[in-house]
Write an enzyme that holds these catalytic residues in place. Sequence first.
Site: not given
Length: 432
Positions: A67, A103, A182, A215, A300-301
Amino acid sequence: MSPRHEPIYVHPSTTGAPHAPPQNDRVPTPLGNIPPQPPPPTQTRIPTPPNNTSRNTRANITIGSLNLNGRHSILLGHSPISKWTSIHAAVKSARLGILAVQETHLNGEHVDEIHKLFGKRLLVINSPDPERPTASAGVAFILNREITSTTHVKVQEIIPGRAILLSTTWHNSDRFSILNVYAPNDYAQHPAFWQRISDFWIAHHLPNPDFMVGDFNVVEDAIDRSPPHQDPIHATAALRDLRMSLSLVDAWRADHENERSYTFCSNLTRFSRIDRIYANPTHLSHLSEWSITSSAIPSDHRLTTVRFCPTNAPHIGPGRWTWPLGLLHDANLLNKIITLGMTLEQCLEEQKTHRDPHQNPQALWQQFKRHITNTAKAHTKITFAKINKWITQLQHDLEQTRNRSDMDISEQTRSHAAFLESELNHLHKKRF
């Protein structure tokens, strides 16, 4: 249901016009707008059987999922696609064959710009969010042209910005397919989302995919969260029904039954493994080298990768060494290369007045290339040894921390795990 159209066949030399499908191929629904591709690299290396080796190696492909959390990062500059420099480097250094990303926040103009900058190595097949393409959702496949053939690639858009299917071959082996997903953040939307994918599969008579990655924003088992808890049953049941109908299993969990590893950490030091790779059970014995780790890509993944070796893939060699990009501006190494270059220049000048048959310019040039290669390799070992040692040690400490018995009940332990992850992210970016 919209009428079916001819599929789009992606090829490095395509000019944007779709090719006619093979006679005996099932005709999928097209992705939509795929940008014209730049010309292929001038040299194409054909895999050959390894020579003088006792190891029975097979061709394989590394598949990854990440992601991206958007297309740009203020830490990398003000370009609207600033993250793609690090994405390009990560795909190259990790030799990723196919990277599924979520994303993406890309529109057509962004994809065109990416192809202008990195089109020699990367082919990006993007499915944007139809309402807010630059601010919400978006899924894409990134193909590494250097090690992945794009001749037989077919793509289908199942849910715009949320689900896309890629079908390809690996070194002319059997065709395999990857579904990139996603899922919505809202649990209430999950039943309709997974049912929509199931209905599409049935309506278009598609074969089961070999992999489903992405995700999922939901976990099926409590062990994949810390502190552990069950997600809403209506969301997990809908996902489970779909994957069972597609004959898919959680491949990482099948190899790591009781191990804990997480791909996302919230600001409240709550961990989860919401990014996963599902696979057909027949492929489990052909999957190896699992990795859930930080990367140089700001997100952040965490990046999830696995190496897939198709049953009938051909033999390939070990490849060739390339200069580490991180050392291109290393002053100490450049000074060594300059010194070697000055020595070569002096020897070439001497050749003008006294030509030695054993030390002709061609032989001197070959020796120079060999010397700078060996110098760079030695310098790389010294330069990266310390940072690689730190990364290995931190990764070991993180795995031990995540599998401690008090991980689920101690806020201090989870905070320590979050700290170790941030340090790993920092070191990966520093090495890059």
